[in-house]
Scaffold this active site. Structure first.
Site, PDB file in Angstrom:
ATOM      1  N   GLU A   1      24.857  22.910  62.066  1.00 48.57           N
ATOM      2  CA  GLU A   1      26.151  22.951  61.385  1.00 48.57           C
ATOM      3  C   GLU A   1      26.552  21.508  61.118  1.00 48.57           C
ATOM      4  O   GLU A   1      27.007  20.814  62.011  1.00 48.57           O
ATOM      5  CB  GLU A   1      27.190  23.643  62.265  1.00 48.57           C
ATOM      6  CG  GLU A   1      26.890  25.092  62.587  1.00 48.57           C
ATOM      7  CD  GLU A   1      27.122  26.018  61.403  1.00 48.57           C
ATOM      8  OE1 GLU A   1      27.748  25.572  60.422  1.00 48.57           O
ATOM      9  OE2 GLU A   1      26.664  27.165  61.445  1.00 48.57           O
TER      10      GLU A   1
ATOM     11  N   CYS B   1      34.923  19.262  59.435  1.00 52.75           N
ATOM     12  CA  CYS B   1      33.770  19.335  58.543  1.00 52.75           C
ATOM     13  C   CYS B   1      34.090  20.052  57.245  1.00 52.75           C
ATOM     14  O   CYS B   1      33.427  19.864  56.250  1.00 52.75           O
ATOM     15  CB  CYS B   1      32.598  19.989  59.244  1.00 52.75           C
ATOM     16  SG  CYS B   1      33.036  21.500  60.090  1.00 52.75           S
TER      17      CYS B   1
END
Lengths: 480, 573
Positions: free
Chosen positions: B305, B340
């Site tokens: 991720e 993110c």
């Protein structure tokens, strides 16, 4: 290598142009694939005969048929697979819609293997096409006839702007692996699998590794006294009937209770004779060993003195014809190479146990295999095998057929690889699932934004708990 | 206990020197400490540039000390992995009851220790309690709740259809755990991004090691304490790491420990590396590469991720106020841009930009007051390292005069105000690397459609946002922009929808999780085929004959009519 970079640049342009994404393109390519297989059946048979000495029946069953079937399935399902899936949304998001939309990765690399040089190269290609990718296909150099056949003929049937076949040996593979791909699909050995994944890591490229492993067969004789003949056929079929054991899902070794071992060997020997005649060397139904390297490796396994002493049937070899007789070994030492590495050839060790239930520990204390085969009618035993061992697949009372079942994912776990394909799974393997949330501008929930206060915190807490009544009360000022 | 850390790799470089590759990096904390990893060809195959890594220490530090540390860490880690493998092999983590008990414990932990968690998050990031609740506590709670509700359903083998070739038979797909898995998490949502993957691993029945980020030390040690207290120690563990010792451990763990584990125990020791690492300088793809390379040695599947520059495209026909607020929500309200999926840059039309900037300015004032430096509703920058990185982005000569909103900073308190830049050049650092902070560049284009080419010329982002009322543009955007996820007319919200997979593509990572996707990410899908002994056809077996060839063709083509013809000895071909 400039040529390679040029090829890749061309593929990237094609992909960017959106050409490969349309349903029409995908369908036309799948049709092209079906046509390719139909037109070239005989030539494929010949190429396979030359590379591995495969009989046309075997070639159709394991190669041509598999490709045709898979292309047809994809052709009829691709539109359904492409459709975005709706996601469930909680009421707080109203008005909104959520979707999961599959999209192609981009330019992908498929590295085929030599044991099924047609199906294990073209089946992933079908998958990549259905998902809308541009593809470089690298057939294995160890099956040279099939490799050059594909390189020559694929461009005649499939869009040469989006699908390229690149031939070559290790040096070409290395060059290919240095490039940036959007996905790599590899079928082959664990050793090379590691190399492929390491190279992929440099570009953060997702990989699917279809590797092998020592796939055991468990023979529970006591629960199956009446079906021994059928079982023997299925075992022989899965050991020697599929490319002479040079298959990733071939039976690697057999586990049986000691008291049944000698009967089983007799029966297997009888079945081998029935299938391949008195002298399998002359049989057209029996594949040769692919090349000198593999022949030598197998010979090394066999000539270990302790292993040689355990030969219970067969054992003869003919280097000139690259032939190794169907060979059964009884209890070779467990620390010998034949029991520690994948055999990938026509040698079948039989390991005897006192109680067939011990097979579970035997298997689970070794690296996870690609397949487990178990012949048993004991439901309790079946349950235990399922829950206490781990493998790519488990097949009860048969062999190899799991490969043909489109609704089952085909792929390994642990040392036998990761990622899966076949049927819809093939499409998924070459697609990225894009999550999409669409919203309107109204209504806008005030409590989402700072400055924070206790009302907003309360509101959010209720919203997260989906406590709608609480929310209404809060908004009406009736709740603290 | 010390452990893995990815931070030291910020000075990592790969040099390809033909047959021999070297990886070198210098730890920023020990500038005289250099490690070299040599990728060398295995002896048997001279040409191949294989990538077996041998990490060797060419340290100038006292070698003895270094050696001692290594063995100490190695033993400890070895013991830990051994213990976890043993508990996994007993099969206890596979049971439904165990999984439920662990999930319930996590739920209980979150409820009982909510205050402690807020405190730790405040210490690490001065994260406002509200934000902490929304993005950390609530996320974890809802994951637990959903997993508890759905687990039985998820665990149930899925029936699969069988076809003519395998008739008569039945088939199913069984989800089974992978084994011992490793979750490496990150500092920006140090609680949620640690616990959520662990929930996924537990629901799938794995034994789990969590390595929280040492850049959020308060949360890291809290997690360690809480896990010890609430969860089954034999199967769920936290390994904390601090910077100076990481290097040695990193080598041990990845090069020897895990590998020797595999050899020693001869077990299928599957380590699922799930990197949820947000890391210095937005260079996480680099760390992702390192982790994937290490994993390749053991053929370990990874979920990565990562991040990326998430664009927001704003059309001129939007509701300006709502759009501005949603942008603020997706930028400064998510950990002050240190997320993110936060908006990294905006693309809008030339004419619309001034209006948008006004609306954003007003919105920022409404949310954070006239002096955002005083606001309690905004997080601070995580560390002085990150502060100076952001500062150098702001001060680059190409962009320093492009600030139109904000610009204030306070190094002592590690605070930077919401700052907007207009029309920064494409080759500025600000537009080249992931910002991961409160700086927001606005790029203008003539036509809003041009934004799509601009996005596609950059690596694929983790999220892409579009604000418009134009349905055609929506469709075009959805079709032609590739990103992990997307939200149209909103930001960030798609992450909270558990029916949507969360994960990147290309440079933004691989694999996905959330909801059922988490369960799947940590499961192997085992194909199971049941057959009986009746209906055994001799066609399958040698000796092969032309008749068999016809029949097998007919069977595989699936036409019942052809099968009958073939069986009767006739055939069309």
């Amino acid at each position: 290598m400039e040529g390679l970079e040029g090829t890749l640049a061309e593929l990237r342009d094609t992909f960017q142009s959106g050409r490969t994404r349309s349903v029409a393109w995908r369908k036309s390519q799948l049709r092209g694939m079906i046509e390719f297989v139909q037109d070239n059946e005989e030539r494929i048979f010949q190429a396979l005969d030359q590379d591995v000495g495969k009989h046309p029946v075997e070639a159709y069953r394991d190669e041509v048929g598999v490709v045709a079937k898979s292309a047809k399935l994809s052709l009829s399902c691709v539109e359904k697979w492409m459709a975005p899936r709706k996601g469930d949304l909680p009421l707080v998001f109203f008005p909104a819609s959520a979707q999961v939309m599959p999209e192609p990765f981009g330019v992908v690399l498929i590295m085929g293997s030599w044991n099924f040089p047609i199906s294990l190269t073209l089946d992933p290609l079908i998958a990549a096409i259905s998902a809308g990718n541009a593809v470089v296909l690298k057939p294995s150099e160890l099956s040279p006839t099939c490799s050059s056949f594909l390189a020559e003929n694929i461009p005649k049937y499939l869009d040469p702007k989006s699908i390229k076949v690149i031939e070559g040996g290790i040096d070409v593979c290395e060059q290919l692996l240095q490039q940036k791909w959007d996905k790599i699909f590899f079928t082959g050995s664990q050793r090379v699998g590691r190399i492929v994944m390491t190279a992929a890591a440099q570009h953060l490229t997702p990989v699917t590794l279809e590797l092998g492993g020592k796939s055991p067969a468990i023979m529970d004789s006591s629960s199956n006294p009446t079906n021994m003949k059928v079982i023997a056929k299925r075992i022989v079929g899965a050991k020697w009937g599929s490319c002479s054991g040079q298959a990733c899902i071939a039976i690697d070794y057999l586990l049986v209770e000691e008291r049944f071992a000698s009967d089983l060997i007799d029966l297997l020997a009888k079945t081998i004779k029935q299938f391949y005649g008195e002298n399998p060397r002359e049989s057209k139904s029996y594949c040769k060993i692919v090349n000198k390297n593999n022949f030598k490796r197998l010979l090394d396994l066999l000539t270990d003195p302790l292993v040689e002493a355990s030969v219970a049937y067969g054992g003869s070899v003919d280097e000139e014809k690259m032939y190794i007789e169907p060979t059964i070994l009884l209890n070779p030492p467990l620390d010998s190479q034949i029991m520690t590495e994948e055999i990938f050839g026509p040698l079948l060790p039989i390991i005897t146990l006192d109680d067939i239930y011990e097979s579970i520990n035997f298997i689970s204390s070794r690296p996870k295999p690609l397949a487990i085969y178990a012949f048993t009618r004991d439901e309790k035993f079946k349950k235990q095998i399922l829950s206490r061992t781990s493998s790519g697949s488990v097949t009860f009372n048969d062999t190899l057929l799991q490969f043909l079942c489109d609704s089952l994912p085909f792929g390994g776990v642990g040392q036998s690889g990761f990622g899966r394909y076949h049927g819809k799974y093939s499409f998924d393997t070459f697609s990225h699932e894009k999550a999409i949330l669409q919203r309107g501008f109204f209504p806008e929930l005030e409590p989402r934004y700072p400055p924070w206060n206790s009302f907003k915190l309360h509101f959010i807490k209720l919203a997260y708990a989906f406590n709608y009544i609480g929310l209404i009360l809060l908004l009406l000022g009736l709740k603290k | 206990m010390r452990s893995l850390c990815v931070e030291p790799f910020q000075n990592f470089s790969v040099v390809d020197t033909g047959a021999r590759r070297t990886l070198t990096y210098c730890s920023p904390w020990k500038t005289n400490h250099k490690h070299e990893a040599v990728l060398f060809p295995p002896p048997s195959r001279p040409i191949r540039k294989t990538l077996c890594i041998c990490l060797s220490s060419s340290s100038k530090l006292p070698v003895m000390m270094e050696e001692e540390k290594k063995t100490f860490d190695a033993n400890e880690t070895a013991l830990l992995v051994k213990e976890l493998n043993e508990s996994f092999r007993t099969g206890k983590t596979k049971s439904y009851e165990w999984r439920v008990s662990q999930l319930k414990s996590i739920e209980k932990m979150v409820v009982e220790r909510e205050k402690d968690i807020y405190e730790a998050l405040y210490k690490d990031l001065s994260k406002p309690e509200f934000e902490a609740f929304v993005s950390e506590i609530a996320m974890v709670k809802s994951s637990c709740k959903e997993a508890l509700k759905e687990l039985k359903h998820w665990m149930k083998p899925e029936k699969a259809k069988t076809s003519m070739e395998t008739y008569p038979s039945s088939a199913e797909i069984v989800s089974e755990p992978l084994g011992a898995v490793l979750v490496i998490s990150t500092w920006n949502y140090p609680f949620a991004l640690s616990v959520k993957p662990v929930i996924g691993a537990i629901t799938a029945g794995n034994a789990t090691v969590l390595k929280p980020s040492e850049i959020a030390p308060a949360t890291s040690s809290l997690l360690s304490k809480l896990f010890e207290e609430y969860l089954d120690r034999s199967a769920v563990r936290v390994v904390e790491g601090d910077v100076p010792q990481t290097t040695a451990l990193l080598e041990q763990k990845w090069d020897k420990n895990i590998f020797t584990q595999v050899l020693n125990f001869n077990t299928p020791n599957i380590v699922h590396l799930s990197l949820h690492t947000r890391y210095n300088c937005g260079r996480s793809p680099r760390v992702g590469r390192i982790i994937m390379t290490a994993a390749a040695k053991h053929l370990t599947p990874v979920v990565l991720e990562l991040g990326g520059k998430c664009p927001a495209v704003i059309d001129s026909d939007v509701d300006l106020q709502v759009t501005a607020r949603r942008i603020i929500g997706g930028k400064w309200q998510v950990n002050n841009g240190q997320a993110c999926i936060s908006v990294d840059y905006i693309i809008t039309t030339k004419d619309f930009a001034p209006k948008l900037i006004d609306a954003l300015r007003k919105g920022i004032e409404e949310c954070f007051g006239t002096d955002p430096m005083e606001s309690k509703d905004i997080s601070r920058i995580v560390s002085s390292n990150h502060f100076s990185r952001l500062q150098s982005l702001m001060d680059e000569y190409k962009v320093y005069n492009k600030i139109v909103v904000g610009g204030q900073r306070n190094q002592k308190e590690l605070k930077i105000a919401p700052t907007i830049f207009l029309d920064v050049p494409g080759d500025s650092q600000l537009m080249q690397e992931e910002i991961f902070g409160p700086l927001l560049p606005i790029i203008t284009v003539e036509n809003v459609k041009d934004s799509i080419d601009l996005i596609n010329s950059k690596p694929k982002p983790l999220a892409a946002y579009l604000f418009t009322n134009n349905d055609k543009l929506k469709n075009y955007f959805v079709q032609s922009v590739s990103s992990g996820g997307m939200a149209i007319n909103d930001t960030v919200l798609h992450v909270t929808v558990s029916s949507l997979p969360f994960g990147g593509v290309g440079e933004s990572g691989m694999g996905s999780y959330h909801g059922k996707f988490s369960f799947d990410a940590f499961s192997h899908k085992k194909a199971v085929l049941y057959r009986s002994f009746s209906g055994d056809s001799s066609v399958r077996y040698p000796p092969y004959t032309p008749e068999k060839q016809k029949l097998i063709k007919a069977v595989m083509n699936g036409g019942i009519f052809n099968i009958i013809l073939a069986l009767m000895g006739w055939s069309r071909d």
